[in-house]
Design a protein around this motif. Structure first.
Motif, PDB file in Angstrom:
ATOM      1  N   SER A 279      -4.753   3.436   9.263  1.00 50.71           N
ATOM      2  CA  SER A 279      -5.568   4.648   9.135  1.00 50.71           C
ATOM      3  C   SER A 279      -4.821   5.906   9.553  1.00 50.71           C
ATOM      4  O   SER A 279      -5.333   7.014   9.384  1.00 50.71           O
ATOM      5  N   GLU A 280      -3.609   5.744  10.115  1.00 46.21           N
ATOM      6  CA  GLU A 280      -2.795   6.897  10.512  1.00 46.21           C
ATOM      7  C   GLU A 280      -1.407   6.773   9.912  1.00 46.21           C
ATOM      8  O   GLU A 280      -0.918   5.680   9.650  1.00 46.21           O
ATOM      9  N   SER A 288      -4.579  11.344   9.759  1.00 50.27           N
ATOM     10  CA  SER A 288      -5.324  10.226   9.198  1.00 50.27           C
ATOM     11  C   SER A 288      -4.918   9.970   7.747  1.00 50.27           C
ATOM     12  O   SER A 288      -4.479  10.869   7.030  1.00 50.27           O
ATOM     13  N   SER A 290      -6.387   8.193   4.168  1.00 51.43           N
ATOM     14  CA  SER A 290      -7.542   7.633   3.473  1.00 51.43           C
ATOM     15  C   SER A 290      -7.174   6.280   2.866  1.00 51.43           C
ATOM     16  O   SER A 290      -6.009   6.012   2.564  1.00 51.43           O
ATOM     17  N   TYR A 291      -8.173   5.427   2.697  1.00 52.98           N
ATOM     18  CA  TYR A 291      -7.932   4.098   2.140  1.00 52.98           C
ATOM     19  C   TYR A 291      -7.429   4.208   0.707  1.00 52.98           C
ATOM     20  O   TYR A 291      -6.479   3.529   0.325  1.00 52.98           O
ATOM     21  N   THR A 298     -13.829   3.102   1.566  1.00 53.71           N
ATOM     22  CA  THR A 298     -13.259   2.621   2.826  1.00 53.71           C
ATOM     23  C   THR A 298     -12.696   1.217   2.636  1.00 53.71           C
ATOM     24  O   THR A 298     -12.859   0.592   1.585  1.00 53.71           O
ATOM     25  N   ASP A 299     -12.050   0.728   3.682  1.00 54.20           N
ATOM     26  CA  ASP A 299     -11.436  -0.592   3.613  1.00 54.20           C
ATOM     27  C   ASP A 299     -12.364  -1.693   4.117  1.00 54.20           C
ATOM     28  O   ASP A 299     -11.932  -2.828   4.339  1.00 54.20           O
TER      29      ASP A 299
END
Length: 332
Positions: A279-280, A288, A290-291, A298-299
Motif C-alpha cells: 500500500s506504500e 500511498s 492504489s490497488y 481495493t485488494d
C-alpha cells in the motif's frame, strides 16, 4: 487429493503430446534449475526446490526449450483439441465436453508464435505504481506485451502504454460490468471497451460451467477487428498451478502471476511493470499506492483468494536471478 493427483485423472487432450507438452511447460523449471545448480555462490531460496535433477534431465529440458510446445498449448484451438475431448473445469472437479458449437468458436490454429520465442516482452500489471511513472513509451517498445483484465488504455497511455498483444479478461468482468451480456446495450458497451485492444484476449472459459456459457456468448458477439477472444487451455492452467503449488504457493495464483510464468516460457527478456502488492511506495517516498491505477477498487477480494505477498517474493527471487526484471519506479 493433491492437484498433482487430480491432474493425472484428467482426460487426455487428443493432440497434446505428453513429453513435448510437459517439457514445454517446464521451461520455467529448466531456467531456474540451471541457474540455481550452476551458481558458484549458491542461492538460498525460502522454500524447498527440487535440486537433484541430473545432467541428462537438464539437457533434455534445454533441448525442448527451443521447440516451445507451450505456445502450442496455451490456448484451445482446432489443431490441439477435438469435439471428442473433455476438459476439466479449472476450479472444480467436473468435466465438460468440447461441443460442436464451442469448437467452431475456437481459432483454427494457435494465435501465438509456434516454435519461436518473442525477443522482448513486457508484462503490465495493474498496481498504482504505474501512475506518474512515464513508462508508456518504454512499455510499447517491447516486441510483445501482456496486459491483465482489460484496463482502459487511452487515458493512461503516458504511464502504461497503449500497445497490446496478449490481454487477459476475467469472466467476472462480463458479469460485473456488462450484466452477463444479456442485451444489445451491454454487448455494445463490451465491444466499445475492448476496441482499444489488439491481438489476443484470453480468458479462463473453463473456470466454472457458467463461465464457459458466458464466454461463448462473448465470443459470438465480439466484433472488434484484429482482436481474437480465446479460451485458456485448462490443462496448461492446471500445469502452471501445479508447478507453483509444489513450491508452496498453495493459494490460487493470480492472473498476473500466471502471465509472468507464461512470459518466461515464451520470451527471451521479460520486464514487469505495475507489480507491487503493498500500500506504500518503495524507498524514502512512502506515499500511498492504489490497488489499481485505473479505478478505486481495493485488494480485499484478491487477498481472500491469492497470496499476493508470497507471489511477489517469488518474483523478486526471479528478478535477483536475472530471469525477469521488475520496474517499480519511473522510466526517466
Amino acid at each position: 487429493m493433491s492437484l498433482r493427483k487430480r491432474r493425472h485423472n484428467m482426460p487426455y487432450l487428443a493432440s497434446l503430446k505428453g513429453k513435448q507438452f510437459l517439457f514445454g511447460l517446464l521451461l520455467v523449471i529448466s531456467v531456474m534449475l540451471y541457474i540455481i545448480m550452476g551458481s558458484p555462490v549458491g542461492l538460498v531460496w525460502p522454500f524447498s526446490y527440487v535440486t537433484d535433477r541430473d545432467e541428462q534431465t537438464r539437457q533434455e529440458l534445454a533441448n525442448y526449450r527451443s521447440e516451445l510446445s507451450s505456445s502450442w498449448s496455451v490456448v484451445l484451438h482446432q489443431e490441439n483439441v477435438t469435439i471428442k475431448d473433455h476438459d476439466k473445469y479449472v476450479f472444480h472437479d467436473n468435466y465438460n465436453g468440447i461441443s460442436p458449437e464451442l469448437y467452431k468458436l475456437l481459432p483454427k490454429k494457435t494465435p501465438l508464435l509456434h516454435g519461436k520465442r518473442y525477443r522482448s516482452c513486457a508484462v503490465v500489471g495493474n498496481s498504482g505504481t504505474i501512475l506518474h511513472s512515464g513508462c508508456g513509451k518504454e512499455i510499447d517498445m517491447h516486441d510483445f506485451i501482456f496486459r491483465c483484465n482489460i484496463p482502459p488504455l487511452m487515458p493512461f497511455e503516458r504511464d502504461a502504454g497503449i500497445k497490446s498483444n496478449f490481454s487477459t479478461m476475467n469472466p467476472s468482468i462480463l458479469r460485473k460490468r456488462y450484466n452477463w451480456l444479456k442485451n444489445e446495450e451491454h454487448i455494445e458497451k463490451f465491444n466499445d471497451m475492448v476496441s482499444e485492444y489488439r491481438g489476443v484476449l484470453w480468458s479462463v472459459c473453463h473456470a466454472f460451467h457458467i463461465s464457459l456459457s458466458l464466454m461463448m456468448t462473448a465470443m459470438r458477439n465480439l466484433i472488434v477487428e484484429n482482436l481474437d477472444l480465446v479460451c485458456a487451455n485448462p490443462m496448461h492452467v492446471q500445469a502452471v498451478t501445479d508447478f507453483w503449488y509444489e513450491r508452496n504457493l498453495r493459494a490460487r495464483i493470480s492472473t498476473g502471476f500466471y502471465m509472468v510464468t507464461l512470459a518466461i516460457q515464451l520470451c527471451d527478456e521479460v520486464t514487469l511493470y505495475g507489480f507491487w502488492p503493498f500500500s506504500e511506495r518503495y524507498g524514502a517516498n512512502k506515499t500511498s499506492v492504489s490497488y489499481h491505477y485505473f479505478d478505486k477498487s481495493t485488494d480485499k477480494v484478491a487477498k481472500g483468494v491469492h497470496s499476493m505477498n508470497k507471489e511477489f517474493a517469488f518474483l523478486m527471487q526471479l528478478h535477483n536471478l536475472g530471469i525477469i526484471r521488475i520496474n517499480i519506479g519511473s522510466c526517466k
